[in-house]
Design a protein around this motif. Structure first.
Motif, mmCIF file in Angstrom:
data_model
loop_
_atom_site.group_PDB
_atom_site.id
_atom_site.type_symbol
_atom_site.label_atom_id
_atom_site.label_comp_id
_atom_site.label_asym_id
_atom_site.label_seq_id
_atom_site.Cartn_x
_atom_site.Cartn_y
_atom_site.Cartn_z
ATOM 1 N N ALA A 257 9.135 12.562 7.535
ATOM 2 C CA ALA A 257 8.004 13.104 6.772
ATOM 3 C C ALA A 257 7.858 12.582 5.331
ATOM 4 N N GLU A 258 9.014 12.475 4.659
ATOM 5 C CA GLU A 258 8.929 11.945 3.396
ATOM 6 C C GLU A 258 8.420 10.360 3.365
ATOM 7 N N PHE A 259 9.264 9.715 4.358
ATOM 8 C CA PHE A 259 9.262 8.246 4.528
ATOM 9 C C PHE A 259 7.891 7.949 4.992
ATOM 10 N N LYS A 260 7.027 8.833 5.568
ATOM 11 C CA LYS A 260 5.842 8.528 5.778
ATOM 12 C C LYS A 260 4.925 8.605 4.776
ATOM 13 N N ARG A 261 5.251 9.567 3.930
ATOM 14 C CA ARG A 261 4.381 9.765 2.776
ATOM 15 C C ARG A 261 4.658 8.250 1.871
ATOM 16 N N MET A 262 5.794 7.741 1.559
ATOM 17 C CA MET A 262 6.149 6.700 0.905
ATOM 18 C C MET A 262 5.465 5.641 1.404
ATOM 19 N N GLU A 263 5.314 5.488 2.828
ATOM 20 C CA GLU A 263 4.395 4.186 3.499
ATOM 21 C C GLU A 263 3.163 4.322 3.200
ATOM 22 N N ASP A 264 2.402 5.649 3.293
ATOM 23 C CA ASP A 264 1.448 5.565 2.937
ATOM 24 C C ASP A 264 0.701 5.290 1.410
ATOM 25 N N GLN A 265 1.990 5.614 0.623
ATOM 26 C CA GLN A 265 1.630 5.061 -0.953
ATOM 27 C C GLN A 265 1.850 3.518 -0.813
ATOM 28 N N MET A 266 2.522 2.775 -0.278
ATOM 29 C CA MET A 266 2.632 1.557 -0.234
ATOM 30 C C MET A 266 1.670 0.801 0.216
ATOM 31 N N TRP A 267 0.783 1.273 1.587
ATOM 32 C CA TRP A 267 -0.215 0.918 2.051
ATOM 33 C C TRP A 267 -1.552 1.020 0.941
ATOM 34 N N ALA A 268 -1.526 2.238 0.376
ATOM 35 C CA ALA A 268 -2.693 2.340 -0.963
ATOM 36 C C ALA A 268 -2.589 1.281 -1.781
#
Length: 348
Positions: A257-268
């Protein structure tokens, strides 16, 4: 005495599986290149530093950018497989030299804007993860792009036609194919090597995102900026599979779940930061976050876009088909059912 020995043996057998499932005490991470400061300083490093608190796991984090620990981008998958690091930030195009299947995620000219690229990534993710686990004993934790990959040149150019005879930094096999199709010479360099190569004339042009190029100070050693997007430069954070399996299912869920949060930040970041960086490169306002430079903007002509589109079907896909099917005869079929379907391409 016999009863004591039996009891000890039973105790050791009982302790074995429990010890194997014990949560790791630390995490060894090779992160992205330190010159990608927006990604490293603003997102990646804070993420790993904060991971123990966010998950409630008692982990000692050992984080270093890959250039700090002397890691070459093209070696990442092999280092993960051996367990040299627990987690690595992987430049997939560079690492795909170990297996061309992985480059299918972001072939040159197939997905040139972030919306199309996200469709391709989502379509390929499961097949990508399955192959990564089987061949390199690693698991996908994130997949994200740096942003549209465009051209920085220290030679005066007006179009793609002017690339003929130049030496252009490349970091994926399909990018090298495009560069050769333009009559130029591809020079394979990882990101940390590009600035000095441009400075010394080892390369005349480099390909990267506006954000990465600006934060990496490429405008100091280049003069002309051609914002023709050829791909998204997809990266990934991958975890050694043996290390991943040391966590309980509940712990794995928290970590994922935390890695998914980082992935979303990188896409943004890929979506929002590049317009600002483009403005900064050419000295245009608004330039709020990058370093203002005075590069010459080269307009993308319909002829340039057509040349790129034609190269996809005539050069990029056929070359990738040959190299990938040589490793796995089912490669093309998997790609057609995933990325090809999502993006409207088909490899015959």
């Amino acid at each position: 005495m016999t009863r004591i020995l039996v009891a000890l043996a039973v105790g050791l057998l009982a302790a074995g599986p429990a010890a194997a499932q014990e949560t790791p005490a630390g995490m060894r991470i090779a992160g992205n290149f330190s010159s990608n400061s927006k990604h490293v300083d603003n997102i990646e490093k804070p993420f790993f530093t904060g991971l123990p608190g966010a998950t409630g796991l008692k982990l000692e984090m050992n984080y270093n950018p890959m250039d700090v620990v002397g890691v070459k981008a093209q070696d990442a998958l092999r280092l993960l497989r051996t367990g040299a690091f627990d987690v690595m930030s992987v430049q997939i195009g560079m690492a795909s030299r170990d297996d061309p299947f992985f480059e299918g995620l972001d072939l040159i000219g197939v997905s040139t804007n972030m919306a199309d690229l996200r469709k391709a990534v989502d379509a390929y993710r499961d097949a990508f993860d399955k192959r990564l686990q089987e061949k390199f004993n690693a698991k996908v934790m994130t997949l994200w792009p740096f942003g549209p990959q465009v051209f920085y040149c220290n030679a005066p150019i007006k179009s793609l036609d002017d690339m003929k005879g130049l030496k252009i930094r490349s970091f994926t096999p399909s990018m090298a194919a495009l560069i050769q199709n333009l009559g130029a010479t591809p020079v394979t360099l990882q990101f940390s090597e590009v600035y000095p190569a441009l400075q010394r004339g080892v390369a005349n042009c480099g390909v990267t995102s506006p954000t990465s190029g600006n934060s990496g100070k490429w405008p100091e050693v280049t003069t002309h900026f051609l914002p023709l997007s050829v791909s998204g430069s997809v990266q990934g954070h991958f975890m050694n599979l043996d290390y991943w399996k040391k966590f309980s299912p509940a712990e794995q869920a928290k970590i994922a779940a935390e890695f998914k949060r980082m992935e979303d930040q990188m896409w943004a970041l890929a979506v929002t930061a590049n317009d600002d960086a483009m403005n900064c490169n050419i000295g245009k306002e608004p330039c709020k976050e990058g370093t203002k430079a005075s590069m010459t903007l080269v307009d993308v002509s319909p002829a340039d876009q057509k040349k790129l589109d034609e190269a996809v079907t005539k050069v990029v896909l056929p070359i990738w088909k040959e190299s990938c099917n040589r490793v796995d005869p089912a490669c093309t079929d998997v790609w057609n059912k995933t990325v090809g379907t999502a993006r409207g391409f088909k490899i015959d």
